[in-house]
Design an enzyme around this catalytic site. Structure first.
Site, PDB file in Angstrom:
ATOM      1  CG  HIS A   1       8.212  18.862   7.328  1.00  0.00           C
ATOM      2  ND1 HIS A   1       9.433  18.787   7.929  1.00  0.00           N
ATOM      3  CD2 HIS A   1       8.147  20.080   6.741  1.00  0.00           C
ATOM      4  CE1 HIS A   1      10.085  19.918   7.727  1.00  0.00           C
ATOM      5  NE2 HIS A   1       9.323  20.711   7.004  1.00  0.00           N
TER       6      HIS A   1
ATOM      7  CG  HIS B   1       6.089  27.467   4.964  1.00  0.00           C
ATOM      8  ND1 HIS B   1       6.412  27.030   3.700  1.00  0.00           N
ATOM      9  CD2 HIS B   1       7.013  26.954   5.792  1.00  0.00           C
ATOM     10  CE1 HIS B   1       7.491  26.290   3.759  1.00  0.00           C
ATOM     11  NE2 HIS B   1       7.879  26.230   5.023  1.00  0.00           N
ATOM     12  CG  ASN B   2       6.015  23.485   6.383  1.00  0.00           C
ATOM     13  OD1 ASN B   2       6.061  23.112   5.218  1.00  0.00           O
ATOM     14  ND2 ASN B   2       7.103  23.688   7.093  1.00  0.00           N
TER      15      ASN B   2
ATOM     16  CG  ASP C   1       5.543  20.442   1.841  1.00  0.00           C
ATOM     17  OD1 ASP C   1       5.442  21.350   1.002  1.00  0.00           O
ATOM     18  OD2 ASP C   1       6.021  20.619   2.974  1.00  0.00           O
TER      19      ASP C   1
ATOM     20  CD  GLU D   1       4.610  24.485   1.741  1.00  0.00           C
ATOM     21  OE1 GLU D   1       5.621  24.446   1.022  1.00  0.00           O
ATOM     22  OE2 GLU D   1       4.646  24.747   2.950  1.00  0.00           O
TER      23      GLU D   1
ATOM     24  CD  GLU E   1       8.208  21.669  -0.860  1.00  0.00           C
ATOM     25  OE1 GLU E   1       8.881  20.758  -0.321  1.00  0.00           O
ATOM     26  OE2 GLU E   1       8.045  22.796  -0.360  1.00  0.00           O
TER      27      GLU E   1
END
Length: 166
Positions: free
Chosen positions: A102, A57-58, A89, A87, A136
């Site tokens: 982020h 994640h991230n 984003d 991931e 994402e």
């Protein structure tokens, strides 16, 4: 080391830091039963929910989520450690090349194309198993199309698409 030895410290009657580290890294703490391991390529016909997938994640963050830096090096690192799901984003960038970062933080960003290149360069060095890219998506239509072009450019025919609805 005899069974359970990593969990004991004879003198103190408890566990030392070294004992704790040994316990974490011992065969006794392995999630896999070596007798039941089968070549994963022989078992790829099941639904995704039937598999244990090492995920991140991230993935892009070096440091903490509020003030860390974004880096493609983190993708290389986790993939080389066996991660099979990373991931991204994704956000619009002023120059038309979408970025990963982020949101709502002063964190730096990296280009989506650089992340995809890192996945291509390092993703299959340790395993031939598939990689899931969790996108994402915060991009507008134009930069979503650009991401689709980049995905096709880097991964082409190896991309697994859902069946076409009729």
């Amino acid at each position: 080391m005899p069974p359970g030895a990593a969990l004991r410290d004879a003198e103190a009657g408890g566990m030392t830091l070294e004992g704790f580290v040994n316990a974490l890294l011992s065969d006794e703490n392995d999630v896999h039963d070596p007798a039941r391991l089968i070549d994963p390529a022989e078992r790829l016909g099941h639904p995704m929910a039937h598999y244990w997938i090492n995920s991140s994640h991230n993935t892009y963050i070096v440091g903490d989520q509020l003030s860390g830096q974004a880096s493609t090096d983190m993708y290389a690192r986790v993939l080389l450690q066996g991660c099979r799901s990373v991931e991204l984003d994704c956000f619009d960038a002023d120059d038309g090349e979408p970025v990963v970062y982020h949101q709502h933080t002063p964190m730096t960003s990296v280009k989506v194309r650089d992340v995809l290149r890192a996945v291509l360069d390092h993703g299959f060095a340790c395993s031939k198993l598939p990689i899931t890219l969790s996108l994402e998506m915060h991009c507008g239509i134009a930069q979503q199309r650009r991401i689709a072009q980049l995905l096709w450019h880097y991964f082409g025919e190896s991309i697994v698409l859902p069946p076409k609805s009729q």
